[in-house]
Enzyme design. Structure first.
Site, PDB file in Angstrom:
ATOM      1  N   LYS A  95       0.862  -1.190   0.000  1.00 41.78           N
ATOM      2  CA  LYS A  95       0.000   0.000   0.000  1.00 41.78           C
ATOM      3  C   LYS A  95       0.888   1.226   0.000  1.00 41.78           C
ATOM      4  O   LYS A  95       2.035   1.171   0.448  1.00 41.78           O
ATOM      5  CB  LYS A  95      -0.885   0.021   1.258  1.00 41.78           C
ATOM      6  CG  LYS A  95      -2.101   0.908   1.123  1.00 41.78           C
ATOM      7  CD  LYS A  95      -3.244   0.161   0.474  1.00 41.78           C
ATOM      8  CE  LYS A  95      -4.435   1.032   0.200  1.00 41.78           C
ATOM      9  NZ  LYS A  95      -5.611   0.212  -0.195  1.00 41.78           N
TER      10      LYS A  95
ATOM     11  N   ASP B  10      -7.154   4.322  -4.459  1.00 44.93           N
ATOM     12  CA  ASP B  10      -7.758   4.199  -3.123  1.00 44.93           C
ATOM     13  C   ASP B  10      -8.378   5.574  -2.854  1.00 44.93           C
ATOM     14  O   ASP B  10      -8.601   6.333  -3.809  1.00 44.93           O
ATOM     15  CB  ASP B  10      -6.697   3.820  -2.066  1.00 44.93           C
ATOM     16  CG  ASP B  10      -7.328   3.362  -0.753  1.00 44.93           C
ATOM     17  OD1 ASP B  10      -7.777   2.208  -0.667  1.00 44.93           O
ATOM     18  OD2 ASP B  10      -7.408   4.176   0.198  1.00 44.93           O
TER      19      ASP B  10
END
Ligand code: NDP
Ligand code: 2IT
Length: 443
Positions: free
Chosen positions: A126, A166
């Site tokens: 991430k 995201d």
């Protein structure tokens, strides 16, 4: 002290000031107790849990860019490559002022298990930045993205690490990031997913997280003898996940009466108008206060409040820890049947426990929101074979994947005597595959 408790203690000690990371690790390790206790000696010797909670590497970098007034701005960029036992690191980039290392680590940790659950060959990672795209011009967003990629490109690649969207990172940002990667490296490759359709993107990736959430929820309900058609649904968020969750819920015959953004929330007794939502949030990049202009019968409220609305199904699709114990109590008092997470860790630990104790079907995000990353992996496959599949082909694969995830975790929960506890099931099913690959590959 047992192995799980020892590792939990070490995680908190070694990573102070990362409460979201502690929370994510605690939720996973607590629910892995049955497997860990059955294999304690072996796992201790292999330091499996210590290896799982320590990212392979964490990159933090300066992101300087020039705003429209000629002023230099500096943000902080992150990429945490958590675990690549089962495939290249894969996970989104979050652009939001709240971003810090602990938040990126919690998201990367969750991603490891989620990606394993998809049954596709993707590891977990991430990244992101404390950059706030809100209120910035397109040129400013481009300047930021180009600077961010000027450092990030060193660490990513189609077979090493493949970022995606995201919170705050959508098609516009992915386009600018891809352009800069290509400019610097000269490579036209599937290094990012969520790309536009004209340059390697996959049909149905935009819709995939929200649609996948509903495919999962429908299966979970059906296996408990409940039909989703005719149910009342409350949704939080008004972004990518929320929008397409609302659309698919409506296609399944449910009625969705709420959505929200970081300022307030909408109640529409006639059902949310998705076209209006898309125009307000995606085209105009405006606030939900505008929704009333499209639907005079609706109500707009400042602040937080969707969980107080009576419903059968609740779908938190905004951000972490947005559904707390009081919200869970309100939902239960109003007779909620199921809560399925579209966002990552939107429900606090206490709220999750309360919902489960009150027999609410609870789907953890690492299972129920895995449709986004699964479709990203399908985008990678299409890029590798230099072909594009039709919307229906991708959508059919997505449906198959979500139904399969549900049964995998349902079976894992049953196998360890936790029937109906989908948190335990998801964590165990995700864990088993990753650990198997880690053990096979040695230290
Ligand atoms: P978007 O940026 O498209 O939308 C986020 C939405 O949540 C916006 O409506 C935003 O409001 C709202 N929001 C409310 N409070 C906050 C807050 N404190 N911080 C950030 N946003 C807030 O993001 P996505 O829809 O892509 O992501 C939503 C959630 O789903 C996140 O948890 C993400 O990690 C998760 N997720 C996303 C996937 C994807 O494919 N995009 C896949 C799997 C999970 P506002 O409009 O005011 O900004
Ligand atoms: O949380 C997530 O799974 C995502 N933001 C999607 C990641 C991806 O690589 O598509």
């Amino acid at each position: 002290m047992g192995y799980v408790d020892e590792v939990l203690e070490k995680v908190i000690l070694k990573n102070p000031a990362e409460p979201e990371f502690h929370q994510a690790v605690k939720e996973v390790l607590e629910s892995l107790r049955p497997v860990v206790e059955a294999n304690e000696e072996k796992y201790r010797k292999e330091a499996i849990l210590e290896r799982l909670v320590e990212p392979d590497r964490q990159v933090i970098f300066r992101v300087p860019w020039v705003d429209d007034n000629g002023q230099m701005q500096v943000n902080r960029g992150f990429r945490v490559q958590f675990n690549n036992a089962i495939g290249p690191y894969k996970g989104g980039l979050r652009l939001h002022p709240s971003v810090n290392l602990g938040i990126i680590k919690f998201l990367g940790f969750e991603q490891v298990f989620k990606n394993s659950l998809t049954s596709l060959p993707i590891g977990g990672g991430k990244g992101g930045s404390d950059f706030d795209p809100k209120g910035k011009s397109d040129r400013e967003v481009m300047a930021f993205c180009q600077s961010f990629m000027t450092e990030l490109y060193k660490y990513i690649g189609k077979d090493t690490d493949v970022p995606a969207g995201d919170i705050g990172t959508g098609a516009r940002e992915i386009g600018y990031l891809f352009g800069q990667y290509k400019r610097i490296t000269g490579l036209y490759e599937g290094v990012l997913t969520g790309k536009g359709l004209s340059y390697g993107g996959s049909l149905a990736r935009t819709e995939a997280t929200g649609y996948g959430l509903l495919y999962f929820t429908k299966e979970m309900l059906a296996c408990n003898g409940i039909d989703i058609a005719g149910k009342t649904v409350v949704v939080s968020g008004a972004g990518n996940v929320a929008t397409y969750a609302i659309q698919k819920a409506q296609q399944m015959g449910a009625k969705v009466v709420t959505c929200s953004d970081s300022n307030g929330w909408v109640y529409d007794p006639d059902g949310i108008d998705v076209d209006a939502l898309i125009e307000i949030k995606q085209v105009k990049r405006a606030r939900l206060t505008e929704y009333k202009n499209y639907r005079p019968n609706s109500e707009y409220h400042e602040g937080k409040g969707v969980w107080t609305v009576k419903c059968d199904i609740a779908l938190p699709c905004a951000t972490q820890n947005e559904l707390n114990l009081d919200d869970a109590k309100a939902l239960v008092a109003n007779g909620v049947i199921a809560v399925a997470e579209g966002a990552n860790m939107p429900t606090t630990l206490e709220a999750t426990q309360y919902l489960q104790a009150n027999k609410v079907l609870f789907a953890p995000g690492k299972a129920s929101n895995a449709g986004g990353v699964a479709t990203s992996a399908l985008e990678m496959s299409q890029n590798s074979e230099r072909l594009s599949w039709t919307f229906d082909e991708v959508d059919a694969k997505l449906q198959g994947i979500m139904v399969n995830i549900f049964h995998n975790l349902d079976n894992a929960a049953k196998k360890y005597g936790y029937e109906g506890n989908y948190v335990v099931g998801a964590n165990i099913a995700g864990f088993e595959k990753v650990v198997d690959a880690m053990l096979a590959q040695g230290v």
